[in-house]
Write a protein that holds these residues in place. Structure first.
Motif, PDB file in Angstrom:
ATOM      1  N   VAL A  69      -9.700  -6.739  11.392  1.00 56.83           N
ATOM      2  CA  VAL A  69     -10.363  -5.628  10.724  1.00 56.83           C
ATOM      3  C   VAL A  69     -11.246  -6.167   9.608  1.00 56.83           C
ATOM      4  O   VAL A  69     -10.780  -6.895   8.725  1.00 56.83           O
ATOM      5  N   SER A  70     -12.518  -5.794   9.648  1.00 52.50           N
ATOM      6  CA  SER A  70     -13.446  -6.085   8.550  1.00 52.50           C
ATOM      7  C   SER A  70     -13.758  -4.767   7.857  1.00 52.50           C
ATOM      8  O   SER A  70     -14.053  -3.762   8.518  1.00 52.50           O
ATOM      9  N   MET A  71     -13.675  -4.783   6.536  1.00 51.20           N
ATOM     10  CA  MET A  71     -13.873  -3.573   5.748  1.00 51.20           C
ATOM     11  C   MET A  71     -15.317  -3.470   5.259  1.00 51.20           C
ATOM     12  O   MET A  71     -15.975  -4.479   5.041  1.00 51.20           O
ATOM     13  N   ARG A  72     -15.779  -2.223   5.070  1.00 48.73           N
ATOM     14  CA  ARG A  72     -17.106  -1.997   4.492  1.00 48.73           C
ATOM     15  C   ARG A  72     -17.132  -2.409   3.022  1.00 48.73           C
ATOM     16  O   ARG A  72     -18.073  -3.011   2.551  1.00 48.73           O
ATOM     17  N   HIS A  73     -16.066  -2.048   2.307  1.00 53.13           N
ATOM     18  CA  HIS A  73     -15.969  -2.334   0.874  1.00 53.13           C
ATOM     19  C   HIS A  73     -14.561  -2.817   0.569  1.00 53.13           C
ATOM     20  O   HIS A  73     -13.606  -2.393   1.206  1.00 53.13           O
ATOM     21  N   GLY A  74     -14.452  -3.650  -0.445  1.00 52.17           N
ATOM     22  CA  GLY A  74     -13.145  -4.176  -0.819  1.00 52.17           C
ATOM     23  C   GLY A  74     -12.629  -3.635  -2.132  1.00 52.17           C
ATOM     24  O   GLY A  74     -11.744  -4.236  -2.735  1.00 52.17           O
ATOM     25  N   ASP A  75     -13.158  -2.492  -2.574  1.00 50.18           N
ATOM     26  CA  ASP A  75     -12.714  -1.940  -3.858  1.00 50.18           C
ATOM     27  C   ASP A  75     -11.282  -1.431  -3.746  1.00 50.18           C
ATOM     28  O   ASP A  75     -10.759  -1.176  -2.660  1.00 50.18           O
ATOM     29  N   THR A  76     -10.656  -1.278  -4.873  1.00 49.50           N
ATOM     30  CA  THR A  76      -9.242  -0.914  -4.948  1.00 49.50           C
ATOM     31  C   THR A  76      -8.930   0.390  -4.224  1.00 49.50           C
ATOM     32  O   THR A  76      -7.932   0.473  -3.491  1.00 49.50           O
ATOM     33  N   ASP A  77      -9.758   1.405  -4.409  1.00 53.59           N
ATOM     34  CA  ASP A  77      -9.494   2.701  -3.779  1.00 53.59           C
ATOM     35  C   ASP A  77      -9.584   2.625  -2.260  1.00 53.59           C
ATOM     36  O   ASP A  77      -8.755   3.204  -1.552  1.00 53.59           O
ATOM     37  N   THR A  78     -10.590   1.914  -1.749  1.00 52.42           N
ATOM     38  CA  THR A  78     -10.758   1.782  -0.302  1.00 52.42           C
ATOM     39  C   THR A  78      -9.595   1.021   0.307  1.00 52.42           C
ATOM     40  O   THR A  78      -9.034   1.415   1.336  1.00 52.42           O
ATOM     41  N   VAL A  79      -9.208  -0.084  -0.330  1.00 53.19           N
ATOM     42  CA  VAL A  79      -8.086  -0.893   0.157  1.00 53.19           C
ATOM     43  C   VAL A  79      -6.802  -0.066   0.143  1.00 53.19           C
ATOM     44  O   VAL A  79      -6.037  -0.072   1.124  1.00 53.19           O
ATOM     45  N   ALA A  80      -6.563   0.658  -0.926  1.00 49.24           N
ATOM     46  CA  ALA A  80      -5.350   1.478  -1.028  1.00 49.24           C
ATOM     47  C   ALA A  80      -5.332   2.565   0.039  1.00 49.24           C
ATOM     48  O   ALA A  80      -4.296   2.807   0.671  1.00 49.24           O
ATOM     49  N   ALA A  81      -6.461   3.223   0.262  1.00 51.06           N
ATOM     50  CA  ALA A  81      -6.530   4.274   1.281  1.00 51.06           C
ATOM     51  C   ALA A  81      -6.315   3.701   2.677  1.00 51.06           C
ATOM     52  O   ALA A  81      -5.585   4.273   3.501  1.00 51.06           O
ATOM     53  N   PHE A  82      -6.942   2.554   2.954  1.00 45.34           N
ATOM     54  CA  PHE A  82      -6.771   1.903   4.251  1.00 45.34           C
ATOM     55  C   PHE A  82      -5.321   1.519   4.474  1.00 45.34           C
ATOM     56  O   PHE A  82      -4.735   1.813   5.527  1.00 45.34           O
ATOM     57  N   GLU A  83      -4.712   0.860   3.495  1.00 46.35           N
ATOM     58  CA  GLU A  83      -3.338   0.388   3.653  1.00 46.35           C
ATOM     59  C   GLU A  83      -2.349   1.548   3.774  1.00 46.35           C
ATOM     60  O   GLU A  83      -1.395   1.470   4.551  1.00 46.35           O
ATOM     61  N   ALA A  84      -2.581   2.626   3.041  1.00 44.59           N
ATOM     62  CA  ALA A  84      -1.703   3.794   3.162  1.00 44.59           C
ATOM     63  C   ALA A  84      -1.822   4.410   4.548  1.00 44.59           C
ATOM     64  O   ALA A  84      -0.812   4.748   5.182  1.00 44.59           O
ATOM     65  N   ALA A  85      -3.042   4.560   5.045  1.00 44.23           N
ATOM     66  CA  ALA A  85      -3.254   5.130   6.376  1.00 44.23           C
ATOM     67  C   ALA A  85      -2.703   4.211   7.460  1.00 44.23           C
ATOM     68  O   ALA A  85      -2.113   4.678   8.446  1.00 44.23           O
ATOM     69  N   LEU A  86      -2.861   2.924   7.282  1.00 45.83           N
ATOM     70  CA  LEU A  86      -2.350   1.951   8.244  1.00 45.83           C
ATOM     71  C   LEU A  86      -0.829   2.043   8.347  1.00 45.83           C
ATOM     72  O   LEU A  86      -0.263   1.912   9.432  1.00 45.83           O
ATOM     73  N   GLY A  87      -0.181   2.305   7.239  1.00 45.19           N
ATOM     74  CA  GLY A  87       1.264   2.452   7.224  1.00 45.19           C
ATOM     75  C   GLY A  87       1.768   3.629   8.046  1.00 45.19           C
ATOM     76  O   GLY A  87       2.947   3.703   8.373  1.00 45.19           O
ATOM     77  N   GLU A  88       0.881   4.536   8.401  1.00 43.43           N
ATOM     78  CA  GLU A  88       1.246   5.715   9.194  1.00 43.43           C
ATOM     79  C   GLU A  88       1.020   5.510  10.693  1.00 43.43           C
ATOM     80  O   GLU A  88       1.232   6.438  11.480  1.00 43.43           O
ATOM     81  N   VAL A  89       0.583   4.321  11.099  1.00 44.49           N
ATOM     82  CA  VAL A  89       0.329   4.036  12.517  1.00 44.49           C
ATOM     83  C   VAL A  89       1.504   3.222  13.051  1.00 44.49           C
ATOM     84  O   VAL A  89       1.577   2.009  12.823  1.00 44.49           O
ATOM     85  N   PRO A  90       2.436   3.847  13.761  1.00 43.17           N
ATOM     86  CA  PRO A  90       3.659   3.151  14.157  1.00 43.17           C
ATOM     87  C   PRO A  90       3.450   1.999  15.137  1.00 43.17           C
ATOM     88  O   PRO A  90       4.293   1.108  15.225  1.00 43.17           O
ATOM     89  N   GLU A  91       2.352   1.992  15.848  1.00 48.08           N
ATOM     90  CA  GLU A  91       2.089   0.910  16.803  1.00 48.08           C
ATOM     91  C   GLU A  91       1.712  -0.397  16.118  1.00 48.08           C
ATOM     92  O   GLU A  91       1.713  -1.450  16.748  1.00 48.08           O
ATOM     93  N   VAL A  92       1.386  -0.335  14.838  1.00 49.49           N
ATOM     94  CA  VAL A  92       1.054  -1.549  14.082  1.00 49.49           C
ATOM     95  C   VAL A  92       2.372  -2.173  13.629  1.00 49.49           C
ATOM     96  O   VAL A  92       3.069  -1.640  12.773  1.00 49.49           O
ATOM     97  N   ARG A  93       2.705  -3.319  14.227  1.00 50.63           N
ATOM     98  CA  ARG A  93       3.980  -3.980  13.926  1.00 50.63           C
ATOM     99  C   ARG A  93       3.886  -4.866  12.702  1.00 50.63           C
ATOM    100  O   ARG A  93       4.841  -5.022  11.960  1.00 50.63           O
ATOM    101  N   ASP A  94       2.754  -5.504  12.512  1.00 51.41           N
ATOM    102  CA  ASP A  94       2.529  -6.378  11.361  1.00 51.41           C
ATOM    103  C   ASP A  94       1.094  -6.197  10.913  1.00 51.41           C
ATOM    104  O   ASP A  94       0.191  -6.013  11.745  1.00 51.41           O
ATOM    105  N   ALA A  95       0.881  -6.276   9.617  1.00 50.16           N
ATOM    106  CA  ALA A  95      -0.463  -6.207   9.062  1.00 50.16           C
ATOM    107  C   ALA A  95      -0.528  -7.164   7.880  1.00 50.16           C
ATOM    108  O   ALA A  95       0.348  -7.143   7.018  1.00 50.16           O
ATOM    109  N   HIS A  96      -1.542  -7.985   7.873  1.00 47.57           N
ATOM    110  CA  HIS A  96      -1.708  -8.968   6.799  1.00 47.57           C
ATOM    111  C   HIS A  96      -3.113  -8.865   6.234  1.00 47.57           C
ATOM    112  O   HIS A  96      -4.092  -8.858   6.994  1.00 47.57           O
ATOM    113  N   ARG A  97      -3.213  -8.787   4.922  1.00 39.72           N
ATOM    114  CA  ARG A  97      -4.503  -8.845   4.252  1.00 39.72           C
ATOM    115  C   ARG A  97      -4.849 -10.313   4.067  1.00 39.72           C
ATOM    116  O   ARG A  97      -4.028 -11.121   3.637  1.00 39.72           O
ATOM    117  N   LEU A  98      -6.086 -10.665   4.387  1.00 37.86           N
ATOM    118  CA  LEU A  98      -6.525 -12.049   4.369  1.00 37.86           C
ATOM    119  C   LEU A  98      -7.581 -12.268   3.304  1.00 37.86           C
ATOM    120  O   LEU A  98      -8.228 -11.327   2.842  1.00 37.86           O
TER     121      LEU A  98
END
Length: 154
Positions: A69-98
């Motif tokens: 996943v490549s993000m449009r912006h790396g600001d705190t709000d965007t990252v927080a919104a992405f990570e919160a939404a990602l946490g709601e996708v049960p098919e995602v077994r592991d997620a790592h920020r790089l």
């Protein structure tokens, strides 16, 4: 943390269902001190939980992919919104920020290619801040859920 604590942790990583008596015997202490040490390791956050390891294929999840996943912006709000939404996708077994690009790597399971395609198009691509997704199917898992290496220096 001393050698007995490290042995307790190593034994639990091998088999988290061991009885307290069996665990105590295998690390060379009686049950009561073993129990106190175990509770202290849990209280201090060294042991963060217990779980069963399940075979995804046996449960019908026959497709696995790595998604970059490549993000449009790396600001705190965007990252927080992405990570919160990602946490709601049960098919995602592991997620790592790089560091760098891509911004995230995900391990995703699905019932089959059609289910993955739907997940990719309807959920992953719609996550907040996503600029680009790239994915590749997993051919075979070589190493999974490996215990931590020896932690002698603690």
């Amino acid at each position: 943390m001393d050698d007995v604590d490290r042995r307790i942790l190593a034994e639990l990583q091998r088999d988290g269902r061991r009885t307290l008596t069996d665990l105590a015997e295998s690390v060379g202490v009686s049950a009561s001190p073993c129990h106190r040490r175990l509770r202290a390791l849990e209280r201090d956050g060294v042991i963060i939980g217990y779980r069963a390891l399940l075979d995804p294929t046996a449960l019908g999840f026959t497709f696995e992919a790595v998604v970059f996943v490549s993000m449009r912006h790396g600001d705190t709000d965007t990252v927080a919104a992405f990570e919160a939404a990602l946490g709601e996708v049960p098919e995602v077994r592991d997620a790592h920020r790089l560091f760098g690009d891509p911004d995230y790597v995900l391990n995703v399971v699905a019932r089959d290619l059609a289910a993955f395609t739907q997940l990719y198009d309807e959920q992953l691509a719609a996550l907040p801040g996503v600029d680009r997704l790239r994915s590749t199917p997993v051919m075979r898992t070589v190493v999974a859920d490996r215990p931590l290496p020896p932690f002698v220096g603690l």
